[in-house]
Scaffold this motif. Structure first.
Motif, PDB file in Angstrom:
ATOM      1  N   ILE A   1       0.852  -1.183   0.000  1.00  0.00           N
ATOM      2  CA  ILE A   1       0.000   0.000   0.000  1.00  0.00           C
ATOM      3  C   ILE A   1       0.891   1.236   0.000  1.00  0.00           C
ATOM      4  O   ILE A   1       1.860   1.312   0.764  1.00  0.00           O
ATOM      5  N   LEU A   2       0.569   2.191  -0.856  1.00  0.00           N
ATOM      6  CA  LEU A   2       1.248   3.483  -0.859  1.00  0.00           C
ATOM      7  C   LEU A   2       0.215   4.565  -0.609  1.00  0.00           C
ATOM      8  O   LEU A   2      -0.717   4.733  -1.395  1.00  0.00           O
ATOM      9  N   HIS A   3       0.371   5.291   0.483  1.00  0.00           N
ATOM     10  CA  HIS A   3      -0.529   6.390   0.828  1.00  0.00           C
ATOM     11  C   HIS A   3       0.178   7.713   0.533  1.00  0.00           C
ATOM     12  O   HIS A   3       1.242   7.990   1.093  1.00  0.00           O
ATOM     13  N   LEU A   4      -0.408   8.522  -0.335  1.00  0.00           N
ATOM     14  CA  LEU A   4       0.145   9.837  -0.644  1.00  0.00           C
ATOM     15  C   LEU A   4      -0.635  10.895   0.120  1.00  0.00           C
ATOM     16  O   LEU A   4      -1.841  11.028  -0.041  1.00  0.00           O
TER      17      LEU A   4
ATOM     18  N   HIS B   1       0.072  -8.515   6.855  1.00  0.00           N
ATOM     19  CA  HIS B   1      -0.066  -9.067   5.510  1.00  0.00           C
ATOM     20  C   HIS B   1       0.779  -8.354   4.467  1.00  0.00           C
ATOM     21  O   HIS B   1       1.179  -8.977   3.472  1.00  0.00           O
ATOM     22  N   CYS B   2       1.028  -7.058   4.656  1.00  0.00           N
ATOM     23  CA  CYS B   2       1.767  -6.330   3.620  1.00  0.00           C
ATOM     24  C   CYS B   2       2.369  -5.058   4.199  1.00  0.00           C
ATOM     25  O   CYS B   2       1.909  -4.555   5.237  1.00  0.00           O
ATOM     26  N   PRO B   3       3.392  -4.505   3.534  1.00  0.00           N
ATOM     27  CA  PRO B   3       3.991  -3.244   3.982  1.00  0.00           C
ATOM     28  C   PRO B   3       3.185  -2.044   3.513  1.00  0.00           C
ATOM     29  O   PRO B   3       2.387  -2.121   2.582  1.00  0.00           O
ATOM     30  N   THR B   4       3.418  -0.909   4.183  1.00  0.00           N
ATOM     31  CA  THR B   4       2.779   0.351   3.828  1.00  0.00           C
ATOM     32  C   THR B   4       3.835   1.443   3.760  1.00  0.00           C
ATOM     33  O   THR B   4       4.676   1.553   4.647  1.00  0.00           O
ATOM     34  N   SER B   5       3.800   2.238   2.708  1.00  0.00           N
ATOM     35  CA  SER B   5       4.683   3.401   2.575  1.00  0.00           C
ATOM     36  C   SER B   5       3.826   4.652   2.494  1.00  0.00           C
ATOM     37  O   SER B   5       2.811   4.675   1.790  1.00  0.00           O
TER      38      SER B   5
ATOM     39  N   ASN C   1       7.095  -2.539   9.266  1.00  0.00           N
ATOM     40  CA  ASN C   1       7.033  -2.484   7.801  1.00  0.00           C
ATOM     41  C   ASN C   1       6.185  -1.314   7.316  1.00  0.00           C
ATOM     42  O   ASN C   1       5.648  -1.324   6.216  1.00  0.00           O
ATOM     43  N   ILE C   2       6.078  -0.276   8.153  1.00  0.00           N
ATOM     44  CA  ILE C   2       5.448   0.989   7.772  1.00  0.00           C
ATOM     45  C   ILE C   2       6.558   2.025   7.631  1.00  0.00           C
ATOM     46  O   ILE C   2       7.253   2.336   8.597  1.00  0.00           O
ATOM     47  N   ARG C   3       6.742   2.534   6.423  1.00  0.00           N
ATOM     48  CA  ARG C   3       7.790   3.512   6.137  1.00  0.00           C
ATOM     49  C   ARG C   3       7.148   4.836   5.752  1.00  0.00           C
ATOM     50  O   ARG C   3       6.102   4.859   5.109  1.00  0.00           O
TER      51      ARG C   3
END
Length: 242
Positions: free
Chosen positions: A50-53, A156-160, A191-193
Motif C-alpha cells: 500500500i502506498l498512501h500519498l 499481511h503487507c507493507p505500507t509506505s 514495515n510501515i515507512r
C-alpha cells in the motif's frame, strides 16, 4: 480458466491466477482503503503493498484550524447554504473580476487552471457536493492513528506513506514522528515507512512539476519491497518502470 492437457491426454481446467494488488491512495482515499482492507480480509490477503500519498486518515490539524473545521463540520446545512450563496453571487460578478482575483490573490497564473476554477466556483451544485462530501470526511476521520488497523494490515503487507510541505493541514508531517513513536512502543509493525518531500503540496496533481517526484517515490518504494520481499505475494507481480 484456461485448459491444459494432462499426462493421460485428458483436459483439465487450470484456475486463473489471482492478481496481486498494490494500492496507491491520495488524501481521504487512504482512510477508505484502510477501512476496506480491515473489513475485507480476502482482499487484504491479495495485497502486496500500500502506498498512501498525503494520507488523510487522521484529523488532527493545529488547534485553531481544528476548532474551526470541526465547528463547520457540525453545521453542514449552514455551511452548504453559505457556500452556495457565495457561488451564486460569484456567478453574477463579471468573469474578468474573478479571473483577476484568482490570478493575483490565489496565485492561479495558468489560464486553463483559472478557467476551470471559475467554471467550478460559479456552480452552486458543485459547492453543495463539495461541502457535503468534505464535511462528512471531517466527521468520520478519527483524531488518532488507528493502531489496530495498522497492525492488521501490517501482518499481511507493507505500507509506505508520503507527506508533503505546505504546511499540509490534512496530513501534517508531525504524523511521521507519531508513527515512529508507535513503532518504538511496539504498537504498530516496522514495515510501515514514511517519507517527507517539502517541495510537494497536497494538491500536487494540478502542479505538473510536482508529479514526477511523487511518481519517483512510488516506484522506488515498490522496487524496494519487491527486492526485499520474496514471498508468494510478489512472485507473480510484474513491475515495469517507464
Amino acid at each position: 480458466g484456461e485448459t491444459s492437457e494432462t499426462n493421460d491426454g485428458d483436459l483439465e481446467i487450470v484456475p486463473p491466477k489471482i492478481p496481486k494488488l498494490v494500492f496507491i491512495t491520495h488524501s481521504f482515499g487512504a482512510h477508505l482503503v484502510q477501512r476496506m482492507l480491515v473489513l475485507r480480509p480476502d482482499i487484504l490477503r491479495r495485497t502486496a503493498m500500500i502506498l498512501h500519498l498525503m494520507p488523510f486518515f487522521r484529523f488532527d490539524p493545529p488547534g485553531l484550524q481544528k476548532t474551526y473545521l470541526s465547528s463547520v463540520a457540525r453545521l453542514p446545512k449552514i455551511a452548504i447554504s453559505f457556500l452556495q450563496t457565495a457561488s451564486k453571487l460569484a456567478a453574477s460578478v463579471p468573469r474578468e473580476w474573478i479571473d483577476l482575483y484568482m490570478n493575483k490573490v490565489n496565485g492561479l497564473h495558468d489560464d486553463e487552471e483559472r478557467k476551470l476554477a471559475i467554471d467550478l466556483a460559479i456552480q452552486p451544485e458543485m459547492a453543495r457536493n463539495f461541502l457535503a462530501l468534505g464535511l462528512e470526511e471531517l466527521r468520520e476521520i478519527p483524531e488518532r492513528h488507528d493502531d489496530a488497523a495498522l497492525r492488521i494490515i501490517g501482518k499481511h503487507c507493507p505500507t509506505s506513506l508520503l507527506f508533503c510541505g505546505g504546511p499540509d493541514q490534512w496530513a501534517p508531517p508531525f504524523h511521521i514522528k507519531d508513527l515512529q513513536t508507535l513503532q518504538r512502543q511496539g504498537k504498530i509493525p516496522n514495515n510501515i515507512r514514511a517519507a517527507y518531500l517539502d517541495e510537494i503540496r497536497h494538491d500536487y496533481v494540478v502542479h505538473p512539476e510536482m508529479v514526477q517526484p511523487v511518481v519517483n517515490f512510488c516506484t522506488n518504494e515498490i522496487l524496494y519491497y519487491s527486492h526485499q520481499n520474496h514471498s508468494e505475494k510478489w512472485k507473480d507481480v510484474n513491475i515495469t518502470i517507464q
